[in-house]
Design an enzyme around this catalytic site. Sequence first.
Site, mmCIF file in Angstrom:
data_model
loop_
_atom_site.group_PDB
_atom_site.id
_atom_site.type_symbol
_atom_site.label_atom_id
_atom_site.label_comp_id
_atom_site.label_asym_id
_atom_site.label_seq_id
_atom_site.Cartn_x
_atom_site.Cartn_y
_atom_site.Cartn_z
ATOM 1 C CB SER A 1 51.315 13.738 54.163
ATOM 2 O OG SER A 1 50.357 13.611 53.118
ATOM 3 C CB SER B 1 48.210 10.937 53.264
ATOM 4 O OG SER B 1 49.572 10.611 53.129
ATOM 5 C CE LYS C 1 48.355 16.362 52.752
ATOM 6 N NZ LYS C 1 48.308 14.938 52.344
#
Length: 562
Positions: free
Chosen positions: A146, A170, A72
């Site tokens: 996210s 997330s 990420k």
Amino acid sequence: MNLTPNRKEHREMSTIVSRVRAAYARIEAVARPEIWIDLRPQAEVESEARAIADRVTAGEQLPLAGRLFAAKGNIDVHGLPTTAGCPSYAYEPEADAPVVARLRAAGAIVLGSTNLDQFATGLVGTRSPYGAVRNAHDPARISGGSSAGSAVAVALGIVDFALGTDTAGSGRVPAAFNGIVGLKPTRGLVPTAGVVPACASIDCVTVFARTLPEAEQALSFMASPSARDLPPLPQRAPGPWRIAVPPRDQLGELDEGWAEAYEAAVEQLRSAGAEIRTLDLTPFTEAAAMLYQGAFVAERYTAVGSFVDKAIADGAADLDATVTGIITRARDLPAHQLYTDQDHLTALRTQALSELADADALLLPTTPGHPTLAEVAADPLGANARLGRFTNSTNLFDLAAVAVPSGKVNGLPFGVMLIGPTFTDDRLARIARDLEPSVQLAVVGAHLTGQPLNPQLLSLGARLDRTTTTAPVYRLHALATTPPKPGLVHVGEGGAEIETEVWRLPAEGLGRLLAALPRPMTLGSVQLADGTSIPGFLCEPAALENAEDITTYGGWRPYLGS
């Protein structure tokens, strides 16, 4: 015939490098540029792959050799900028984040950094100047955030696993929407150094994978078991798994078909032997609402608020309006509200843990529904708040969780989530195995228990179901392969019963096994002694030339023992 060292080296190198090339070909084929913020040059990654192959052939133990992953965009990867989804925030990390470094030390190869809701603020995957990350199965729907890009990169088969973060859900919401596994470990089990914080006190680094064993394997290298000095968990009372579920009316409004899919998951655990009991979900949902509506959101301002204030003053064009609004509003919260909310949260946590009592896990739908991109655009805050109804409280209560696929509704993935007390991560994973769609597989040779290829099954999460025999319609031959293995061929009349193990493994794992199956082995229907037929390993008839017929031994192990 044994391979010479040179041939071994060539095989290792070609296998690992070919996996890298296949990943970049897949990236081009799926045409989803919004997945990535920065992708490493293919030549650079291939060079790293060759170096790993050299280390393996030299005898170095690299358990993740050739496994491909993504990180990420708020997690430091040396050589790539860390943006947290905001180009003007980017910095060049001096080293990999510890979680990345540990995976690379075990032989895994990182392809790049993935797109996210800016500053990890959101559960939708649309709040990014790099573009909204579309769902892997339906581009009209959100991917979930996210950790959007990481989840979609796994779901589309580009990487084996990917790193995300989870503050409000997330590491679980994107897993549910894309039909993959999301492990959210106990807070502090995995280090968060080298990660741009959202709410530093409750952030977790998570892992996505297509199967539970793959996710668990990656997490085992990321974790620091001694990260928190807590007393050992009380011993679990004997008996079946005890699963807590809320009354139907406490789940609130769910998308069409989701209540039925959730009930099916409950029944699946019940059928697997679990004891189902009811709990009051109220403290969980009340705490979930506090994460954004209370003072805890102020920690997001602590993380990046000064940067956002300056960027606004400088007229920066790359700030997401929704994210900016959440962070700047948090700046003006009064200090006394935080203390009030902390007291309220402590009371809710005490109530929640009392409700869990001696239950091993709480089973919930991961989210109440799956919105479209248009629905989120029309109501960004409302849609996001709904998505966190079941996930927001987990880290506030210091709990562990795992999100797993649980079938489909109207053609799209449906996912459920198991939540348990601190450091029950392994227990949750064991329970989750009873929720995975599975298939049976008949094996008669090198994949039998204790044989050289049996670890392939174990790595895919396979479990031995039973030992039986085939129907008396097969012949068994010893093939000249490395490692030695037999060939099972259907002959009808003149055949015999052959010792067989029946294994149960995740359905996705069977596909992976088939993709790696070398000739002359094939996968076909094997008839068992009870008259049923299941998938199993067979052999191409052409491979039997000069192969010894060992049918009279009744199985591969008796033949080896002779």
